[in-house]
Design a protein around this motif. Structure first.
Motif, PDB file in Angstrom:
ATOM      1  N   ALA A 196      -1.838   5.774   9.120  1.00 49.80           N
ATOM      2  CA  ALA A 196      -1.312   4.584   9.795  1.00 49.80           C
ATOM      3  C   ALA A 196      -0.672   4.913  11.126  1.00 49.80           C
ATOM      4  CB  ALA A 196      -0.304   3.878   8.885  1.00 49.80           C
ATOM      5  N   SER A 197      -0.074   6.101  11.230  1.00 45.40           N
ATOM      6  CA  SER A 197       0.611   6.449  12.475  1.00 45.40           C
ATOM      7  C   SER A 197      -0.359   6.729  13.611  1.00 45.40           C
ATOM      8  CB  SER A 197       1.505   7.673  12.250  1.00 45.40           C
ATOM      9  OG  SER A 197       0.718   8.814  11.904  1.00 45.40           O
ATOM     10  N   ARG A 198      -1.651   6.887  13.297  1.00 50.78           N
ATOM     11  CA  ARG A 198      -2.646   7.169  14.318  1.00 50.78           C
ATOM     12  C   ARG A 198      -3.476   5.922  14.677  1.00 50.78           C
ATOM     13  NH1 ARG A 198      -3.970  12.091  15.997  1.00 50.78           N
ATOM     14  NH2 ARG A 198      -2.897  13.880  15.125  1.00 50.78           N
ATOM     15  N   ILE A 199      -3.047   4.794  14.142  1.00 48.65           N
ATOM     16  CA  ILE A 199      -3.775   3.546  14.425  1.00 48.65           C
ATOM     17  C   ILE A 199      -2.825   2.568  15.127  1.00 48.65           C
ATOM     18  CG2 ILE A 199      -5.073   1.615  13.465  1.00 48.65           C
ATOM     19  CD1 ILE A 199      -5.757   3.374  11.084  1.00 48.65           C
ATOM     20  N   GLU A 200      -3.243   2.123  16.293  1.00 45.64           N
ATOM     21  CA  GLU A 200      -2.458   1.149  17.072  1.00 45.64           C
ATOM     22  C   GLU A 200      -3.199  -0.193  17.069  1.00 45.64           C
ATOM     23  OE1 GLU A 200      -2.049   2.207  21.136  1.00 45.64           O
ATOM     24  OE2 GLU A 200      -1.084   0.315  21.706  1.00 45.64           O
ATOM     25  N   ALA A 201      -2.501  -1.241  16.650  1.00 48.18           N
ATOM     26  CA  ALA A 201      -3.110  -2.587  16.580  1.00 48.18           C
ATOM     27  C   ALA A 201      -2.412  -3.503  17.578  1.00 48.18           C
ATOM     28  CB  ALA A 201      -3.006  -3.155  15.175  1.00 48.18           C
ATOM     29  N   GLU A 216      -4.189  -6.235  13.013  1.00 52.75           N
ATOM     30  CA  GLU A 216      -3.345  -5.652  11.968  1.00 52.75           C
ATOM     31  C   GLU A 216      -4.074  -5.630  10.629  1.00 52.75           C
ATOM     32  OE1 GLU A 216      -0.610  -4.148  12.161  1.00 52.75           O
ATOM     33  OE2 GLU A 216       0.352  -4.731  14.033  1.00 52.75           O
ATOM     34  N   SER A 217      -4.904  -6.689  10.373  1.00 54.81           N
ATOM     35  CA  SER A 217      -5.651  -6.739   9.123  1.00 54.81           C
ATOM     36  C   SER A 217      -6.652  -5.589   9.045  1.00 54.81           C
ATOM     37  CB  SER A 217      -6.364  -8.081   8.999  1.00 54.81           C
ATOM     38  OG  SER A 217      -7.084  -8.161   7.789  1.00 54.81           O
ATOM     39  N   VAL A 218      -7.342  -5.283  10.165  1.00 52.27           N
ATOM     40  CA  VAL A 218      -8.275  -4.148  10.195  1.00 52.27           C
ATOM     41  C   VAL A 218      -7.518  -2.837   9.985  1.00 52.27           C
ATOM     42  CG1 VAL A 218      -9.902  -2.858  11.637  1.00 52.27           C
ATOM     43  CG2 VAL A 218      -9.922  -5.356  11.658  1.00 52.27           C
ATOM     44  N   LYS A 219      -6.349  -2.707  10.621  1.00 49.76           N
ATOM     45  CA  LYS A 219      -5.540  -1.493  10.445  1.00 49.76           C
ATOM     46  C   LYS A 219      -5.154  -1.318   8.986  1.00 49.76           C
ATOM     47  CE  LYS A 219      -1.118   0.628  11.704  1.00 49.76           C
ATOM     48  NZ  LYS A 219       0.086   0.539  12.549  1.00 49.76           N
ATOM     49  N   ALA A 220      -4.696  -2.423   8.361  1.00 50.97           N
ATOM     50  CA  ALA A 220      -4.274  -2.343   6.971  1.00 50.97           C
ATOM     51  C   ALA A 220      -5.422  -1.911   6.070  1.00 50.97           C
ATOM     52  CB  ALA A 220      -3.716  -3.693   6.521  1.00 50.97           C
ATOM     53  N   TYR A 221      -6.626  -2.439   6.386  1.00 55.73           N
ATOM     54  CA  TYR A 221      -7.772  -2.055   5.538  1.00 55.73           C
ATOM     55  C   TYR A 221      -8.113  -0.577   5.711  1.00 55.73           C
ATOM     56  CZ  TYR A 221     -12.332  -1.892   3.374  1.00 55.73           C
ATOM     57  OH  TYR A 221     -13.371  -1.550   2.559  1.00 55.73           O
ATOM     58  N   LEU A 222      -8.110  -0.076   6.955  1.00 56.57           N
ATOM     59  CA  LEU A 222      -8.416   1.327   7.192  1.00 56.57           C
ATOM     60  C   LEU A 222      -7.382   2.233   6.532  1.00 56.57           C
ATOM     61  CD1 LEU A 222      -9.492   1.159  10.960  1.00 56.57           C
ATOM     62  CD2 LEU A 222     -10.993   1.385   8.962  1.00 56.57           C
ATOM     63  N   VAL A 223      -6.117   1.826   6.611  1.00 59.02           N
ATOM     64  CA  VAL A 223      -5.060   2.611   5.966  1.00 59.02           C
ATOM     65  C   VAL A 223      -5.260   2.638   4.459  1.00 59.02           C
ATOM     66  CG1 VAL A 223      -2.578   2.690   5.507  1.00 59.02           C
ATOM     67  CG2 VAL A 223      -3.396   2.277   7.827  1.00 59.02           C
ATOM     68  N   LEU A 277       0.813  -1.215   0.000  1.00 55.01           N
ATOM     69  CA  LEU A 277       0.000   0.000   0.000  1.00 55.01           C
ATOM     70  C   LEU A 277       0.850   1.269   0.000  1.00 55.01           C
ATOM     71  CD1 LEU A 277      -2.580  -1.132   2.730  1.00 55.01           C
ATOM     72  CD2 LEU A 277      -2.817  -1.312   0.251  1.00 55.01           C
ATOM     73  N   ASP A 278       2.157   1.124   0.117  1.00 51.84           N
ATOM     74  CA  ASP A 278       3.070   2.276   0.242  1.00 51.84           C
ATOM     75  C   ASP A 278       3.371   2.872  -1.129  1.00 51.84           C
ATOM     76  OD1 ASP A 278       4.880   4.139   1.064  1.00 51.84           O
ATOM     77  OD2 ASP A 278       5.996   2.766   2.374  1.00 51.84           O
ATOM     78  N   LYS A 279       2.868   4.111  -1.358  1.00 54.93           N
ATOM     79  CA  LYS A 279       3.113   4.780  -2.637  1.00 54.93           C
ATOM     80  C   LYS A 279       4.431   5.551  -2.642  1.00 54.93           C
ATOM     81  CE  LYS A 279      -1.814   5.272  -3.641  1.00 54.93           C
ATOM     82  NZ  LYS A 279      -2.941   6.215  -3.928  1.00 54.93           N
ATOM     83  N   CYS A 280       5.038   5.687  -1.471  1.00 53.39           N
ATOM     84  CA  CYS A 280       6.326   6.384  -1.370  1.00 53.39           C
ATOM     85  C   CYS A 280       7.303   5.504  -0.601  1.00 53.39           C
ATOM     86  CB  CYS A 280       6.161   7.734  -0.671  1.00 53.39           C
ATOM     87  SG  CYS A 280       5.048   8.889  -1.511  1.00 53.39           S
ATOM     88  N   PRO A 281       7.790   4.402  -1.218  1.00 53.55           N
ATOM     89  CA  PRO A 281       8.710   3.508  -0.500  1.00 53.55           C
ATOM     90  C   PRO A 281      10.039   4.198  -0.210  1.00 53.55           C
ATOM     91  CG  PRO A 281       8.563   2.910  -2.829  1.00 53.55           C
ATOM     92  CD  PRO A 281       7.528   3.968  -2.612  1.00 53.55           C
ATOM     93  N   VAL A 296       4.037  10.051   7.737  1.00 52.56           N
ATOM     94  CA  VAL A 296       3.482   9.774   6.418  1.00 52.56           C
ATOM     95  C   VAL A 296       1.968   9.714   6.506  1.00 52.56           C
ATOM     96  CG1 VAL A 296       5.546   8.506   5.686  1.00 52.56           C
ATOM     97  CG2 VAL A 296       3.645   7.275   6.773  1.00 52.56           C
ATOM     98  N   ASP A 297       1.341   9.821   5.323  1.00 48.87           N
ATOM     99  CA  ASP A 297      -0.108   9.678   5.272  1.00 48.87           C
ATOM    100  C   ASP A 297      -0.473   8.221   5.035  1.00 48.87           C
ATOM    101  OD1 ASP A 297       0.448   9.167   2.633  1.00 48.87           O
ATOM    102  OD2 ASP A 297      -0.258  11.124   1.901  1.00 48.87           O
ATOM    103  N   GLY A 298      -1.741   7.964   4.749  1.00 43.09           N
ATOM    104  CA  GLY A 298      -2.200   6.600   4.588  1.00 43.09           C
ATOM    105  C   GLY A 298      -1.595   5.887   3.407  1.00 43.09           C
ATOM    106  N   SER A 299      -1.035   6.612   2.453  1.00 46.39           N
ATOM    107  CA  SER A 299      -0.404   5.983   1.294  1.00 46.39           C
ATOM    108  C   SER A 299       1.096   5.843   1.462  1.00 46.39           C
ATOM    109  CB  SER A 299      -0.715   6.785   0.027  1.00 46.39           C
ATOM    110  OG  SER A 299      -0.200   8.113   0.139  1.00 46.39           O
ATOM    111  N   GLY A 300       1.632   6.266   2.623  1.00 43.63           N
ATOM    112  CA  GLY A 300       3.061   6.123   2.887  1.00 43.63           C
ATOM    113  C   GLY A 300       3.898   7.295   2.420  1.00 43.63           C
ATOM    114  N   CYS A 301       3.286   8.397   2.019  1.00 47.12           N
ATOM    115  CA  CYS A 301       4.024   9.580   1.552  1.00 47.12           C
ATOM    116  C   CYS A 301       4.159  10.591   2.683  1.00 47.12           C
ATOM    117  CB  CYS A 301       3.291  10.212   0.363  1.00 47.12           C
ATOM    118  SG  CYS A 301       3.263   9.106  -1.082  1.00 47.12           S
TER     119      CYS A 301
END
Length: 438
Positions: free
Chosen positions: A404-409, A391-398, A292-296, A304-309
């Motif tokens: 992602a940095s505001r979600i703790e699993a 973690e699966s729920v976190k990944a889906y929300l992201v 899901l990371d658009k900015c590896p 970063v935001d939800g896309s990893g940028c």
């Protein structure tokens, strides 16, 4: 002498009692499917001697015809009680010398005894079935011992002629029969019975002559037919050892089948772990999975935001959680479902999760995801599965734009149940992922 044989009677009765105890201690076998009652008829040779010791009163003991019948009750494959009756004639004379060469100078030169009846109750023990791994054998060896009563009339011949012994009265004496035999099963209802019985008489008057310290005895060797009454197989030929062996083989086969199922489950779990590791892999450690990371390659510590940028830090703001916000989260918890034993979210849960993701993006909330399971399976497996589901729920929300940095699993396994694990409904409640906005 009579006193010696009477003293031996308690030993015989003890043997009968021991056989009954052995019968009671035999592993329970349902007799409803077996034939346990039988009757037998036989005929053979009666001889007034025994090869097992003691002196014979006459040097030439003749063999005569005898016949008998019995009723038998089989209690276990190894033990039965048999009521025997025998009749016939016993003869002997002194026309020949003893085998030692000694001439018998007894005043009684010959005798003939009419065995009017011989009745005894015998404990019969089947020594073994020939093939221990065959459920039902056709050949069986047995031994017997018992006690009973014989009635007989001796007639003796002397120099003065032939006279009835004891005035021609019927003499009644205790007898102890000891025997061996073999049975051949012809069908489920018929057996050929071959046997040999030594009958020890509690007196020295069977041949009408008192001679020496030994009591008299007589042999009965016979052949006959036994008829098993009822329907089904004969319990006497049933082999519980073979049945136990078959049950052990069946248990072994069942264990092998369970092992195959377990190996298949282990392989499925390994595949699931591999898929989850691939799904959650985060090379740059920014909290966004590589898929899901658009900015590896984002430098460490970069927000970063939800896309990893990279994301510009927002201005501090006061977080206010309304009842409507909580309603959105509660609905997502209520509708959240996974595939059985996996961390794969079912599609019916997407709509309510999308509303939670929109809430996180719109109001910039933080969210704590806590995974829980019931007590089915091992502690380690449940702890890992609860973590993977969170973690699966976190990944889906992201994936839906949440930060992602505001979600703790976190996974707690089966350690914090909210209902009993003894019912299916309770276990269903314990399999959950809790959402906490802050």
């Amino acid at each position: 002498m009579k006193s010696h044989l009477i003293k031996s009677l308690p030993v015989v009765l003890a043997g009968l009692f021991a056989g009954t105890v052995a019968m009671a201690q035999e592993p329970a076998t349902s007799t409803t499917q077996f034939r346990t009652w039988s009757i037998g008829v036989n005929a053979g040779a009666l001889t007034p001697l025994s090869p097992l010791g003691g002196k014979n009163d006459f040097s030439n003991n003749r063999t005569n015809f005898g016949y008998g019948l019995y009723i038998k009750k089989q209690f276990t494959p190894y033990f039965s009680l048999r009521l025997d009756g025998v009749r016939g004639k016993l003869k002997g004379d002194n026309t020949e010398a003893f085998k030692s060469g000694v001439v018998n100078n007894s005043p009684v030169s010959a005798f003939e005894t009419q065995l009017e009846y011989s009745g005894s109750l015998n404990a019969v023990v089947n020594m073994f079935n020939i093939d221990m791994f065959q459920k039902e054998n056709a050949l069986q060896l047995y031994t017997s011992v018992g006690a009973g009563l014989a009635g007989y009339k001796p007639t003796i011949t002397t120099a003065a002629g032939t006279t009835a012994f004891a005035g021609g009265k019927t003499i009644r004496e205790l007898i102890i029969p000891v025997g061996v035999g073999a049975k051949f099963k012809v069908s489920d209802g018929i057996n050929i019975d071959l046997g040999w019985t030594i009958n020890y008489v509690d007196a020295d008057n069977l041949d009408g002559l008192h001679r020496g310290p030994s009591n008299d005895k007589y042999n009965y060797g016979y052949a006959g037919l036994e008829f098993a009454l009822g329907t089904g197989k004969q319990l006497a030929f049933h082999n519980p050892v073979a049945l136990t062996y078959d049950e052990a083989l069946a248990a072994k086969n069942a264990a092998n089948a369970l092992k195959s199922d377990l190996d298949a489950q282990k392989a499925e779990n390994a595949k699931l772990r591999s898929e989850m590791n691939d799904l959650l892999k985060d090379t740059d450690g920014d909290g966004v999975a590589d898929k899901l990371d658009k900015c590896p390659g984002t430098p460490a510590g970069t927000v970063v935001d939800g896309s990893g940028c990279p994301l510009v830090a927002p201005k501090p703001q006061v977080t206010v959680i309304t009842e409507e916000d909580r309603k959105v989260v509660n609905e997502a918890i209520k509708n959240l479902e996974f595939d059985l034993g996996k961390a794969t979210i079912r599609s019916k849960s997407y709509a309510s999760l999308n509303r939670v993701a929109g809430l996180l993006v719109e109001k910039n909330f933080s969210l704590k995801l806590a995974g829980h399971t019931d007590n089915t399976g091992s502690k380690e497996l449940n702890l890992r599965l609860s973590k993977e589901r969170a973690e699966s729920v976190k990944a889906y929300l992201v994936s839906q734009g949440a930060n992602a940095s505001r979600i703790e699993a976190t996974g707690y396994g089966m350690g914090q149940p909210i209902a009993t694990n003894k019912t299916a409904a309770g276990r269903q409640q314990n399999r959950r992922v809790e959402f906490t906005l802050y």
